[in-house]
Design a protein around this motif. Structure first.
Motif, PDB file in Angstrom:
ATOM      1  N   GLN A  14      -3.604  11.350   7.533  1.00 21.49           N
ATOM      2  CA  GLN A  14      -2.482  10.727   6.832  1.00 21.49           C
ATOM      3  C   GLN A  14      -2.680   9.224   6.909  1.00 21.49           C
ATOM      4  O   GLN A  14      -3.512   8.742   7.694  1.00 21.49           O
ATOM      5  N   SER A  15      -1.945   8.491   6.105  1.00 25.66           N
ATOM      6  CA  SER A  15      -2.167   7.057   6.037  1.00 25.66           C
ATOM      7  C   SER A  15      -1.963   6.381   7.393  1.00 25.66           C
ATOM      8  O   SER A  15      -0.988   6.639   8.096  1.00 25.66           O
ATOM      9  N   SER A  68      -2.455   2.929   7.254  1.00 26.92           N
ATOM     10  CA  SER A  68      -2.420   1.556   6.740  1.00 26.92           C
ATOM     11  C   SER A  68      -3.765   0.890   7.044  1.00 26.92           C
ATOM     12  O   SER A  68      -4.812   1.460   6.739  1.00 26.92           O
ATOM     13  N   GLY A  87      -5.329   2.888   4.278  1.00 21.46           N
ATOM     14  CA  GLY A  87      -4.715   4.184   3.999  1.00 21.46           C
ATOM     15  C   GLY A  87      -5.405   5.296   4.758  1.00 21.46           C
ATOM     16  O   GLY A  87      -5.201   5.443   5.971  1.00 21.46           O
ATOM     17  N   THR A  88      -6.237   6.069   4.078  1.00 20.47           N
ATOM     18  CA  THR A  88      -6.902   7.200   4.722  1.00 20.47           C
ATOM     19  C   THR A  88      -8.428   7.133   4.695  1.00 20.47           C
ATOM     20  O   THR A  88      -9.073   7.948   5.354  1.00 20.47           O
TER      21      THR A  88
END
Lengths: 121, 109
Positions: B27-28, B30, B68-69
């Motif tokens: 999941q992200s 950031s 993000g990912t």
């Protein structure tokens, strides 16, 4: 020189206990969150536990929760890991590591050389 | 729990060539992503934090990208001392439940 030095590792029987120490020098220890990270022989890195600068925030990986206790003594510039009910799968090199930039969470910019814990009968 | 997945598990590259290592988060996270280098018998060393910022003393041939990912560590021209295992780590969680990737071993071709 900024430095972390672990001690206290050794051979212990399953179900036994051990207390690791990490002595910090060369920086204001009381300003930094600290962590324990372990590495089983031939395996990758596993985060174990973290503690904030004033001990207000303490967290554990599920694999050690209820068995390990992290603590610190800022007057002695020292970090500790009390390990109880040890299992064979706890066998690893244990590193202490500093969170960078005096933050609650972040990358680990300083690492000790590690101390080996072997759990075996 | 955020799971970090690195690829490939082993990368064979010749000295002087470029190496590209990948890290994916479940999941992200950031830009709260770090890269570490570990040589045999040594502690990990911080290379990159904030996904793209080199740590103190890290040569410019090391660069990080992504957010993000999906993340990448690039070593532009491999030196003999760069052959090691590389780990990514996310520190986006609150509470801080950190997680590492399983590592990529960079070996000499």
């Amino acid at each position: 020189e900024v430095q972390l030095v672990e001690s206290g590792g050794g051979l212990v029987k399953p179900g036994g206990s051990l207390r690791l120490s990490c002595a910090a020098s060369g920086f204001t220890f009381s300003s930094y969150s600290m962590n324990w990270v372990r590495q089983a022989p031939g395996k990758g890195l596993e985060w174990v536990s973290s503690i904030s600068s004033s001990s207000s925030y303490i967290y554990y990986a599920d694999s050690v929760k209820g068995r390990f206790t992290i603590s610190r003594d800022n007057a002695k510039n020292s970090l500790y890991l009390q390990m109880n009910s040890l299992r064979a799968e706890d066998t690893a090199v244990y590193y202490c590591a500093r969170v960078q930039l005096e933050r609650l969470r972040g990358a680990f910019d300083i690492w000790g050389q590690g101390t080996m814990v072997t759990v075996s009968s | 729990e955020i799971v970090m997945t690195q690829s490939p598990a082993t990368l064979s590259v010749s000295p002087g060539e470029r190496a590209t290592l990948s890290c994916r988060a479940s999941q992200s996270v950031s830009s709260n992503l770090a890269w570490y280098q570990q040589k045999p018998g040594q502690a990990p060393r911080l290379l990159i934090y904030g996904a793209s910022t080199r740590a103190t003393g890290i040569p410019a041939r090391f660069s990080g990208s992504g957010s993000g990912t999906e993340f990448t560590l690039t070593i532009s021209s491999l030196q003999s001392e760069d052959f090691a295992v590389y780990y990514c780590q996310q520190y986006n969680n609150w509470p801080p439940l950190y997680s590492f990737g399983q590592g990529t071993k960079l070996e000499i071709k």
